[in-house]
Design an enzyme around this catalytic site. Sequence first.
Site, short mmCIF file in Angstrom:
data_model
loop_
_atom_site.label_atom_id
_atom_site.label_comp_id
_atom_site.label_asym_id
_atom_site.label_seq_id
_atom_site.Cartn_x
_atom_site.Cartn_y
_atom_site.Cartn_z
N TYR A 104 -2.84 25.06 -11.94
CA TYR A 104 -3.25 23.68 -12.20
C TYR A 104 -2.34 22.75 -11.40
CZ TYR A 104 -5.80 20.01 -14.47
OH TYR A 104 -6.61 18.93 -14.69
N ARG A 157 -12.85 11.16 -8.93
CA ARG A 157 -11.45 10.72 -9.03
C ARG A 157 -10.58 11.93 -9.37
NH1 ARG A 157 -7.21 9.82 -11.75
NH2 ARG A 157 -8.11 10.94 -13.51
N LYS A 175 -8.65 23.67 -15.67
CA LYS A 175 -8.51 23.16 -17.03
C LYS A 175 -8.92 24.22 -18.05
CE LYS A 175 -7.23 18.95 -18.26
NZ LYS A 175 -6.86 17.75 -17.54
N GLU A 246 -14.01 15.01 -17.31
CA GLU A 246 -12.79 15.19 -16.52
C GLU A 246 -12.90 14.52 -15.16
OE1 GLU A 246 -8.95 16.33 -15.79
OE2 GLU A 246 -10.04 16.66 -17.66
N ASP A 247 -11.93 13.67 -14.85
CA ASP A 247 -11.78 13.07 -13.52
C ASP A 247 -13.02 12.31 -13.05
OD1 ASP A 247 -9.18 13.78 -13.40
OD2 ASP A 247 -9.38 15.36 -11.92
N ASP A 270 -8.68 12.45 -19.41
CA ASP A 270 -7.90 11.49 -18.63
C ASP A 270 -7.56 10.26 -19.46
OD1 ASP A 270 -8.23 12.97 -16.06
OD2 ASP A 270 -10.33 12.45 -16.41
N ASN A 418 -0.18 12.00 -10.92
CA ASN A 418 -0.34 13.31 -10.31
C ASN A 418 -1.08 13.18 -8.99
OD1 ASN A 418 0.79 15.27 -12.11
ND2 ASN A 418 -0.86 14.82 -13.55
#
Length: 565
Positions: A104, A157, A175, A246-247, A270, A418
């Site tokens: 990850y 993103r 994940k 996610e993202d 997030d 990150n």
Amino acid sequence: MELEYESKRPLYIPYAGPILLEFPLLNKGSAFTEEERNHFNLQGLLPDAVETIEEQAERAYRQYQDFKNDSDKHIYLRNIQDTNETLFYRLLDSHLSEMMPIIYTPTVGEACEHFSDIYRRARGLFISYPNRDRIDDMLQNATKQNVKVIVVTDGERILGLGDQGIGGMGIPIGKLSLYTACGGISPAYTLPVVLDVGTNNPQRLNDPLYMGWRHPRISGDEYHAFVEEFIQAVKRRWPNVLLQFEDFAQNNATPLLNRYRDEICCFNDDIQGTAAVTLGSLIAASRAAGSQLRDQTVTFLGAGSAGCGIAEQIIAQMKSEGLSEDEARARVFMVDRFGLLTDKLPNLLDFQSKLVQKSENLTAWQTQSDAISLLDVVRNAKPTILIGVSGQPGLFTEELIREMHKHCPRPIVMPLSNPTSRVEARPEDIINWTEGAALVATGSPFAPVHYKEQQIPIAQCNNSYIFPGIGLGVLASGATRVTDAMLMAASRALAECSPLATDGHGALLPDIDDIQGVSKCIAMEVGKAAQLQGMAVVTSEEALSKAIEHNFWRPQYRSYKRTSF
């Protein structure tokens, strides 16, 4: 024990020969017994020796060590995952703290950027916009039938790297690897999904090897109709699934969460996962300082969906500690690229509007210009906590940190962006600029900092402390929704696991190698909160504890018996 019985009970499967060796969930490789090799037509397809999983893991680890760069290590581990999932998780189980940064963050970011270059084998579902009329068929095509956890992204993103198109699939895969390695959720129950709605990244569009839909991103009504079709198809196929967003980009993340959180069992890691792990860390840090969160003043750099999500959780905790709504909000300062969010700023997003500071309260401030900078906020608001979620490196400057330390003997500084290349400041610098006084937590992993005669551990404020436990708690309790109270329970459970808060010394957060125990503690509190809110059937604590253990999968081979289709 029930789990021991389950692991000893044979599994009846219809596959044999090369097909069985190509099935990652069932393949044992050289660990197939002589009896199994005979019954499943494997004789001659494997070397003669029958090995244990420990022997296989030792060989795999030696091979892993031969790779010199992290990207190659990531590719190697992903290859094992796509060949023999049980061995993959046994390897992680033995070397979790070493390998988590490889599977990850931060290494997964590079893997996403080069997804089409390093692609080896299909995993999960790629649902593209041109095929939007066939989503039900695609879900039927999934190799896993009893899916209980989905992680889905649209790739817009990815970490701090922006739009990666279908390269974002690396994030759901990584994940879900942590859901299993940290939270004990069987890989047979997990499914990574990417919604391929095109990409606005010219590097991807112009890359002849890019494997996604080569088209600018769809948006607006078309986009939301596509997501709606996907959600409804998921509800038809797996009505009780836990779905993690996610993202997704800021302009879609919060609207999608608000649209679906009361319709399906879902959350956005997030926004909510980051908020939960940050809040848990701050509760622990406040306790270690002999205070409560209500006593702190918090400044954020970054007022996107993640930063605002953290801020709202902090405010909720401050209110639970006795502050009024107005008192709590007055202690939280949000700074973005245009400066401090105030009630005079135009064009604020809905989730930002509740986090503005009232201009009438700032009249006495000494500022450099009409746009109130981060340094202005630190000088005037005198924060005790500084949190970075900007995705922009180096913005926590020496001048800024030293200014904060002037009025705060023990500043809490959390550069959470990150991957590592995007961090607002490096822990070593923060500690040096504060003469060793700062308590630092980061979003990416950093080695301990040597300061004078001290080795100062750097807590990684990583969502992996939170989301595996939430997932385990949801599955064990049978929760139908993920509520704010369940997320708050997860934060408080994490704080209870802090060595620094409980023992007065050590790291702010538990060692990564202890994360399975942390996940079980979080799962228990999440399950209890779900029951209290009517989101799960009420049981005794003993029954919930047994359900958590029953749902906690371990990487062990089971014996196989052959059956027909």
